[in-house]
Write a protein that holds these residues in place. Sequence first.
Motif, PDB file in Angstrom:
ATOM      1  N   SER A  75       0.839  -1.204   0.000  1.00  0.00           N
ATOM      2  CA  SER A  75       0.000   0.000   0.000  1.00  0.00           C
ATOM      3  C   SER A  75       0.869   1.247   0.000  1.00  0.00           C
ATOM      4  O   SER A  75       0.550   2.242  -0.672  1.00  0.00           O
ATOM      5  CB  SER A  75      -0.939   0.006   1.211  1.00  0.00           C
ATOM      6  N   LEU A  76       1.977   1.223   0.720  1.00  0.00           N
ATOM      7  CA  LEU A  76       2.897   2.362   0.722  1.00  0.00           C
ATOM      8  C   LEU A  76       3.536   2.547  -0.644  1.00  0.00           C
ATOM      9  O   LEU A  76       3.718   3.682  -1.104  1.00  0.00           O
ATOM     10  CB  LEU A  76       3.966   2.182   1.797  1.00  0.00           C
ATOM     11  N   VAL A  77       3.861   1.452  -1.320  1.00  0.00           N
ATOM     12  CA  VAL A  77       4.405   1.552  -2.674  1.00  0.00           C
ATOM     13  C   VAL A  77       3.364   2.193  -3.592  1.00  0.00           C
ATOM     14  O   VAL A  77       3.689   3.072  -4.397  1.00  0.00           O
ATOM     15  CB  VAL A  77       4.854   0.171  -3.202  1.00  0.00           C
ATOM     16  N   LEU A  78       2.110   1.786  -3.453  1.00  0.00           N
ATOM     17  CA  LEU A  78       1.042   2.368  -4.262  1.00  0.00           C
ATOM     18  C   LEU A  78       0.884   3.861  -3.979  1.00  0.00           C
ATOM     19  O   LEU A  78       0.737   4.667  -4.909  1.00  0.00           O
ATOM     20  CB  LEU A  78      -0.276   1.633  -3.994  1.00  0.00           C
ATOM     21  N   LEU A  79       0.931   4.233  -2.704  1.00  0.00           N
ATOM     22  CA  LEU A  79       0.858   5.654  -2.362  1.00  0.00           C
ATOM     23  C   LEU A  79       1.996   6.434  -3.026  1.00  0.00           C
ATOM     24  O   LEU A  79       1.773   7.501  -3.607  1.00  0.00           O
ATOM     25  CB  LEU A  79       0.914   5.849  -0.844  1.00  0.00           C
ATOM     26  N   ALA A  80       3.210   5.896  -2.935  1.00  0.00           N
ATOM     27  CA  ALA A  80       4.366   6.578  -3.527  1.00  0.00           C
ATOM     28  C   ALA A  80       4.199   6.692  -5.037  1.00  0.00           C
ATOM     29  O   ALA A  80       4.495   7.742  -5.622  1.00  0.00           O
ATOM     30  CB  ALA A  80       5.651   5.830  -3.179  1.00  0.00           C
ATOM     31  N   ASP A  81       3.702   5.646  -5.666  1.00  0.00           N
ATOM     32  CA  ASP A  81       3.503   5.684  -7.112  1.00  0.00           C
ATOM     33  C   ASP A  81       2.485   6.744  -7.500  1.00  0.00           C
ATOM     34  O   ASP A  81       2.615   7.385  -8.545  1.00  0.00           O
ATOM     35  CB  ASP A  81       3.061   4.314  -7.627  1.00  0.00           C
ATOM     36  N   ALA A  82       1.484   6.938  -6.642  1.00  0.00           N
ATOM     37  CA  ALA A  82       0.440   7.926  -6.909  1.00  0.00           C
ATOM     38  C   ALA A  82       0.842   9.334  -6.482  1.00  0.00           C
ATOM     39  O   ALA A  82       0.060  10.280  -6.629  1.00  0.00           O
ATOM     40  CB  ALA A  82      -0.851   7.509  -6.198  1.00  0.00           C
ATOM     41  N   GLY A  83       2.050   9.480  -5.926  1.00  0.00           N
ATOM     42  CA  GLY A  83       2.498  10.793  -5.470  1.00  0.00           C
ATOM     43  C   GLY A  83       1.825  11.225  -4.175  1.00  0.00           C
ATOM     44  O   GLY A  83       1.734  12.421  -3.892  1.00  0.00           O
ATOM     45  N   LEU A  84       1.364  10.251  -3.421  1.00  0.00           N
ATOM     46  CA  LEU A  84       0.689  10.526  -2.157  1.00  0.00           C
ATOM     47  C   LEU A  84       1.585  10.117  -0.997  1.00  0.00           C
ATOM     48  O   LEU A  84       2.601   9.457  -1.188  1.00  0.00           O
ATOM     49  CB  LEU A  84      -0.638   9.766  -2.098  1.00  0.00           C
ATOM     50  N   SER A  85       1.178  10.487   0.219  1.00  0.00           N
ATOM     51  CA  SER A  85       1.986  10.146   1.394  1.00  0.00           C
ATOM     52  C   SER A  85       1.161   9.355   2.407  1.00  0.00           C
ATOM     53  O   SER A  85      -0.074   9.429   2.409  1.00  0.00           O
ATOM     54  CB  SER A  85       2.511  11.418   2.060  1.00  0.00           C
ATOM     55  N   HIS A  86       1.875   8.668   3.257  1.00  0.00           N
ATOM     56  CA  HIS A  86       1.188   7.951   4.339  1.00  0.00           C
ATOM     57  C   HIS A  86       0.529   8.933   5.303  1.00  0.00           C
ATOM     58  O   HIS A  86      -0.488   8.623   5.911  1.00  0.00           O
ATOM     59  CB  HIS A  86       2.155   7.019   5.074  1.00  0.00           C
ATOM     60  N   GLU A  87       1.082  10.151   5.395  1.00  0.00           N
ATOM     61  CA  GLU A  87       0.485  11.157   6.267  1.00  0.00           C
ATOM     62  C   GLU A  87      -0.926  11.513   5.815  1.00  0.00           C
ATOM     63  O   GLU A  87      -1.797  11.777   6.638  1.00  0.00           O
ATOM     64  CB  GLU A  87       1.337  12.436   6.318  1.00  0.00           C
ATOM     65  N   GLN A  88      -1.148  11.509   4.516  1.00  0.00           N
ATOM     66  CA  GLN A  88      -2.493  11.811   4.011  1.00  0.00           C
ATOM     67  C   GLN A  88      -3.497  10.751   4.459  1.00  0.00           C
ATOM     68  O   GLN A  88      -4.632  11.064   4.791  1.00  0.00           O
ATOM     69  CB  GLN A  88      -2.474  11.931   2.483  1.00  0.00           C
ATOM     70  N   VAL A  89      -3.059   9.510   4.484  1.00  0.00           N
ATOM     71  CA  VAL A  89      -3.935   8.428   4.954  1.00  0.00           C
ATOM     72  C   VAL A  89      -4.155   8.571   6.462  1.00  0.00           C
ATOM     73  O   VAL A  89      -5.279   8.438   6.946  1.00  0.00           O
ATOM     74  CB  VAL A  89      -3.349   7.043   4.610  1.00  0.00           C
ATOM     75  N   LEU A  90      -3.094   8.879   7.194  1.00  0.00           N
ATOM     76  CA  LEU A  90      -3.237   9.076   8.630  1.00  0.00           C
ATOM     77  C   LEU A  90      -4.147  10.258   8.934  1.00  0.00           C
ATOM     78  O   LEU A  90      -4.960  10.195   9.867  1.00  0.00           O
ATOM     79  CB  LEU A  90      -1.867   9.259   9.288  1.00  0.00           C
ATOM     80  N   ASP A  91      -4.037  11.322   8.139  1.00  0.00           N
ATOM     81  CA  ASP A  91      -4.928  12.477   8.321  1.00  0.00           C
ATOM     82  C   ASP A  91      -6.383  12.081   8.097  1.00  0.00           C
ATOM     83  O   ASP A  91      -7.272  12.520   8.827  1.00  0.00           O
ATOM     84  CB  ASP A  91      -4.546  13.617   7.372  1.00  0.00           C
ATOM     85  N   GLU A  92      -6.620  11.265   7.080  1.00  0.00           N
ATOM     86  CA  GLU A  92      -7.987  10.812   6.807  1.00  0.00           C
ATOM     87  C   GLU A  92      -8.518   9.948   7.952  1.00  0.00           C
ATOM     88  O   GLU A  92      -9.676  10.086   8.363  1.00  0.00           O
ATOM     89  CB  GLU A  92      -8.043  10.045   5.483  1.00  0.00           C
ATOM     90  N   LEU A  93      -7.664   9.081   8.466  1.00  0.00           N
ATOM     91  CA  LEU A  93      -8.082   8.279   9.623  1.00  0.00           C
ATOM     92  C   LEU A  93      -8.374   9.181  10.815  1.00  0.00           C
ATOM     93  O   LEU A  93      -9.344   8.965  11.543  1.00  0.00           O
ATOM     94  CB  LEU A  93      -7.010   7.245   9.983  1.00  0.00           C
ATOM     95  N   GLY A  94      -7.551  10.195  11.011  1.00  0.00           N
ATOM     96  CA  GLY A  94      -7.783  11.151  12.092  1.00  0.00           C
ATOM     97  C   GLY A  94      -9.087  11.901  11.918  1.00  0.00           C
ATOM     98  O   GLY A  94      -9.810  12.143  12.885  1.00  0.00           O
ATOM     99  N   ARG A  95      -9.397  12.260  10.674  1.00  0.00           N
ATOM    100  CA  ARG A  95     -10.645  12.948  10.392  1.00  0.00           C
ATOM    101  C   ARG A  95     -11.841  12.065  10.753  1.00  0.00           C
ATOM    102  O   ARG A  95     -12.838  12.538  11.275  1.00  0.00           O
ATOM    103  CB  ARG A  95     -10.716  13.325   8.907  1.00  0.00           C
ATOM    104  N   ARG A  96     -11.707  10.787  10.510  1.00  0.00           N
ATOM    105  CA  ARG A  96     -12.802   9.854  10.773  1.00  0.00           C
ATOM    106  C   ARG A  96     -12.901   9.459  12.241  1.00  0.00           C
ATOM    107  O   ARG A  96     -13.939   8.974  12.682  1.00  0.00           O
ATOM    108  CB  ARG A  96     -12.617   8.571   9.963  1.00  0.00           C
ATOM    109  N   PHE A  97     -11.812   9.633  12.989  1.00  0.00           N
ATOM    110  CA  PHE A  97     -11.781   9.198  14.384  1.00  0.00           C
ATOM    111  C   PHE A  97     -12.871   9.898  15.185  1.00  0.00           C
ATOM    112  O   PHE A  97     -13.050  11.107  15.094  1.00  0.00           O
ATOM    113  CB  PHE A  97     -10.406   9.494  15.001  1.00  0.00           C
ATOM    114  N   GLY A  98     -13.600   9.133  15.935  1.00  0.00           N
ATOM    115  CA  GLY A  98     -14.660   9.697  16.754  1.00  0.00           C
ATOM    116  C   GLY A  98     -15.994   9.773  16.046  1.00  0.00           C
ATOM    117  O   GLY A  98     -17.004  10.073  16.671  1.00  0.00           O
ATOM    118  N   LEU A  99     -16.002   9.517  14.734  1.00  0.00           N
ATOM    119  CA  LEU A  99     -17.262   9.482  14.000  1.00  0.00           C
ATOM    120  C   LEU A  99     -17.839   8.072  14.076  1.00  0.00           C
ATOM    121  O   LEU A  99     -17.096   7.097  14.103  1.00  0.00           O
ATOM    122  CB  LEU A  99     -17.045   9.814  12.517  1.00  0.00           C
ATOM    123  N   SER A 100     -19.110   7.989  14.066  1.00  0.00           N
ATOM    124  CA  SER A 100     -19.745   6.685  13.927  1.00  0.00           C
ATOM    125  C   SER A 100     -19.353   6.127  12.572  1.00  0.00           C
ATOM    126  O   SER A 100     -19.403   6.822  11.562  1.00  0.00           O
ATOM    127  CB  SER A 100     -21.268   6.838  14.011  1.00  0.00           C
TER     128      SER A 100
END
Length: 111
Positions: A75-100
């Motif tokens: 998944s990290l290789v895929l993120l790198a290939d797409a020009g994305l970072s693991h931090e973006q995924v962590l940010d999304e998880l953080g955004r969802r945290f606490g939501l039903s």
Amino acid sequence: MADSCPDDILGELMQVIRARRGSDPSASYVAQLFAKGRAKIAQKVGEEGVEAALAAVGGDTEEIIKELADLWFHSLVLLADAGLSHEQVLDELGRRFGLSGLAEKAARSRS
């Protein structure tokens, strides 16, 4: 690396993955994946996801951990290939945290 906190490990691994992008495919598995393109990388993510699910059904905790490590890696290789970072995924998880989970899923389907 084993003594690092999880986010540090992901960051260090992403640095290695990015550095190997231009490496010789005959000398680097990561470079081989990049050379084969996103479709192959995505295929590996899918394969590892299935293997992780099968390990979970089998109940072998060591296999579950190993297969999930493979899934995360690819998944990290895929993120790198797409020009994305693991931090973006962590940010999304953080955004969802606490939501039903149900409310969050419903909000995605309306988007």
